[in-house]
Design a protein around this motif. Structure first.
Motif, PDB file in Angstrom:
ATOM      1  N   CYS A  92      -4.905  76.361  31.982  1.00 39.97           N
ATOM      2  CA  CYS A  92      -4.370  77.699  31.708  1.00 39.97           C
ATOM      3  C   CYS A  92      -3.576  77.735  30.410  1.00 39.97           C
ATOM      4  N   VAL A  93      -3.623  76.648  29.636  1.00 41.29           N
ATOM      5  CA  VAL A  93      -2.862  76.666  28.389  1.00 41.29           C
ATOM      6  C   VAL A  93      -3.817  76.614  27.210  1.00 41.29           C
ATOM      7  N   SER A  94      -4.392  77.751  26.898  1.00 39.68           N
ATOM      8  CA  SER A  94      -5.308  77.802  25.766  1.00 39.68           C
ATOM      9  C   SER A  94      -4.497  78.088  24.503  1.00 39.68           C
ATOM     10  N   GLU A  95      -5.145  77.981  23.354  1.00 43.10           N
ATOM     11  CA  GLU A  95      -4.472  78.259  22.078  1.00 43.10           C
ATOM     12  C   GLU A  95      -3.795  79.628  22.092  1.00 43.10           C
ATOM     13  N   SER A  96      -4.484  80.598  22.709  1.00 48.20           N
ATOM     14  CA  SER A  96      -3.955  81.968  22.696  1.00 48.20           C
ATOM     15  C   SER A  96      -2.943  82.199  23.813  1.00 48.20           C
ATOM     16  N   ASN A  97      -2.678  81.170  24.578  1.00 48.61           N
ATOM     17  CA  ASN A  97      -1.781  81.338  25.724  1.00 48.61           C
ATOM     18  C   ASN A  97      -0.638  80.329  25.681  1.00 48.61           C
ATOM     19  N   ARG A  98      -0.091  80.125  24.487  1.00 51.99           N
ATOM     20  CA  ARG A  98       1.037  79.202  24.346  1.00 51.99           C
ATOM     21  C   ARG A  98       2.295  79.824  24.962  1.00 51.99           C
ATOM     22  N   ILE A  99       3.268  78.987  25.221  1.00 59.63           N
ATOM     23  CA  ILE A  99       4.512  79.503  25.808  1.00 59.63           C
ATOM     24  C   ILE A  99       5.323  80.214  24.719  1.00 59.63           C
ATOM     25  N   ARG A 117       8.872  67.574  27.201  1.00 61.73           N
ATOM     26  CA  ARG A 117       7.626  67.346  27.921  1.00 61.73           C
ATOM     27  C   ARG A 117       6.609  68.460  27.719  1.00 61.73           C
ATOM     28  N   ILE A 118       7.107  69.682  27.617  1.00 63.17           N
ATOM     29  CA  ILE A 118       6.166  70.806  27.470  1.00 63.17           C
ATOM     30  C   ILE A 118       6.046  71.251  26.005  1.00 63.17           C
ATOM     31  N   TYR A 119       6.655  70.458  25.114  1.00 67.55           N
ATOM     32  CA  TYR A 119       6.641  70.806  23.682  1.00 67.55           C
ATOM     33  C   TYR A 119       5.245  71.177  23.178  1.00 67.55           C
ATOM     34  N   PRO A 120       4.191  70.418  23.528  1.00 67.94           N
ATOM     35  CA  PRO A 120       2.864  70.757  22.989  1.00 67.94           C
ATOM     36  C   PRO A 120       2.395  72.166  23.368  1.00 67.94           C
ATOM     37  N   TYR A 121       2.964  72.713  24.427  1.00 72.13           N
ATOM     38  CA  TYR A 121       2.487  74.025  24.898  1.00 72.13           C
ATOM     39  C   TYR A 121       3.310  75.190  24.376  1.00 72.13           C
ATOM     40  N   LEU A 122       4.373  74.865  23.611  1.00 74.38           N
ATOM     41  CA  LEU A 122       5.198  75.942  23.049  1.00 74.38           C
ATOM     42  C   LEU A 122       4.493  76.543  21.839  1.00 74.38           C
TER      43      LEU A 122
END
Ligand SMILES: NC(=O)C1=CN([C@@H]2O[C@H](COP(=O)(O)OP(=O)(O)OC[C@H]3O[C@@H](n4cnc5c(N)ncnc54)[C@H](OP(=O)(O)O)[C@@H]3O)[C@@H](O)[C@H]2O)C=CC1
Ligand SMILES: CC(C)(CO)C(=O)C(=O)O
Length: 348
Positions: A92-99, A117-122
């Motif tokens: 559920c973490v696509s390029e267009s769905n970053r935090i 830990r979640i840095y890559p998804y920010l």
């Protein structure tokens, strides 16, 4: 549908008592919410449970009465971050769905590690709101993002809340035991201060109905010190005396009547030495004790967050609360002996 429905997803790091309380009310206000659990086992249990959070509105009521009744649940209303770092697949973490909007409600000592830990998804410019007790986390988060090699530049908000919330026996269910307030301000450095309403994230938080408002940074600095003082009295005493917040003053009085007066006076002496604190009268010993007393009564049925951890043998936030006063005492030449004693007793 509520205006804030169209605002982006709010991700919550730290879906315990406070994170679930705010998550629940954000969902009620129509805001899409994704919870971030520590690992895939908890995330799987949550999905199996129907992706719902239960909140028992229990303020002012007898905690014993009907604990499992009248829990309002948000049925299947929450997303779950399913990222490899957390044992998932990142489906559920696509390029267009970053935090984009991250509400951090972990304990103070878990915040930076959790963000790392979640840095890559920010996203590149995420909005991060720290809603936790104690002092010192903001500086650590700022340092984390300033580290060499990091290329994300967050807008940072700090919040403080006097709501009381504690876990019920059933996982993902909580008792909202004290209806308090929540204040938020912006602490981003190098950016102009925002005006109220400037941020959809702040607007979403205000829409929760949890008595939440935006205040200027100057006001917030004072509120944070007030809350620190309140927590430095209620939290360790409730843990050591093994009582709900409402009994903190009576218990302390029966065991060691000078404890709270001396602690309040010590906190007051320390705060008054901090340069730039303009509202010194607000931090008289009498006022410090009064703030703690009022919060102990408005959250009388709550087990403080420190009591919950102490009872479970978990790490507590003592270093970020009384330990912070200890550090300030050393800096400003005030012997913080009561805070030192409480730190020692909690850690024993
Ligand atoms: N409870 C209250 O009444 C109040 C609490 N506060 C403050 O709010 C903050 C939160 O307190 P509270 O909600 O009580 O604490 P909880 O322990 O209930 O919640 C913290 C949550 O953070 C989770 N967590 C920690 N690290 C990570 C990570 N790396 N990834 C994902 N999740 C993580 C924990 O997960 P796990 O369970 O897996 O360890 C836990 O669920 C504290 O600073 C507290 O002092 C402020 C006002 C009132
Ligand atoms: C407001 C209060 C005292 C509620 O228990 C709290 O901040 C905590 O438990 O940490």
């Amino acid at each position: 549908m509520n205006k804030v429905y169209k605002t982006g997803q709010v991700h919550i790091l730290g879906a315990g008592s406070i994170g679930s309380l705010f998550g629940f009310h954000l969902r009620k206000a129509g805001v899409p919410v994704t919870l971030i659990f520590r690992n895939k086992e908890k995330s799987a249990r949550f999905k199996e449970w129907g992706s719902r959070v239960g909140i028992l509105d229990n303020y002012g009521k007898n905690q014993e009465a009907g604990e499992t009744e009248n829990i309002v649940e948000f049925e299947g209303g929450f997303g779950v971050l399913d990222a490899p770092e957390l044992g998932g697949t990142a489906s559920c973490v696509s390029e267009s769905n970053r935090i984009e909007k991250l509400l951090v409600t972990t304990k103070a000592f878990d915040a930076v590690a959790g963000i790392a830990r979640i840095y890559p998804y920010l996203s590149t410019n995420p909005e991060i709101m720290l809603l936790l007790n104690g002092m010192g986390v903001l500086e650590k988060v700022e340092t984390f993002f300033k580290n060499e090699g990091r290329e994300k530049y967050p807008r940072i908000y700090v919040g403080t809340t006097t709501h009381g919330c504690m876990p019920l026996q059933q996982e993902f269910s909580y008792s909202h035991t004290g209806f308090g307030s929540c204040h938020i301000s912006e602490y981003t450095t190098g950016h102009p201060q925002m005006e109220l309403g400037d941020s959809e994230f702040v607007a979403s938080m205000i829409s929760t109905g949890l008595n939440t408002g935006y205040v200027p940074k100057r006001t917030m600095d004072t509120l944070l010190l007030k809350k620190l003082a309140i927590n430095a009295i209620i939290n360790p005493v409730s843990a050591l005396a093994n009582c709900k917040n409402g009994l903190v003053f009576a218990k302390a009085d029966s065991v060691y009547p000078a404890l709270i007066p001396e602690l309040g006076a010590e906190i007051s002496r320390i705060i008054k030495r901090i340069p730039g604190i303009e509202t010194k009268d607000e931090f008289s010993a009498e006022n410090v004790i009064r703030y703690a007393f009022e919060t102990s009564q408005s959250t009388c049925n709550n087990d403080s967050s420190m009591k919950v951890d102490y009872d479970r043998g978990n790490r507590t936030e003592i270093d970020y609360i009384n330990g912070y006063f200890l550090k300030l005492g050393e800096e400003y030449g005030v012997d913080a002996k009561i805070n030192r004693m409480l730190c020692k007793l909690i850690k024993e």
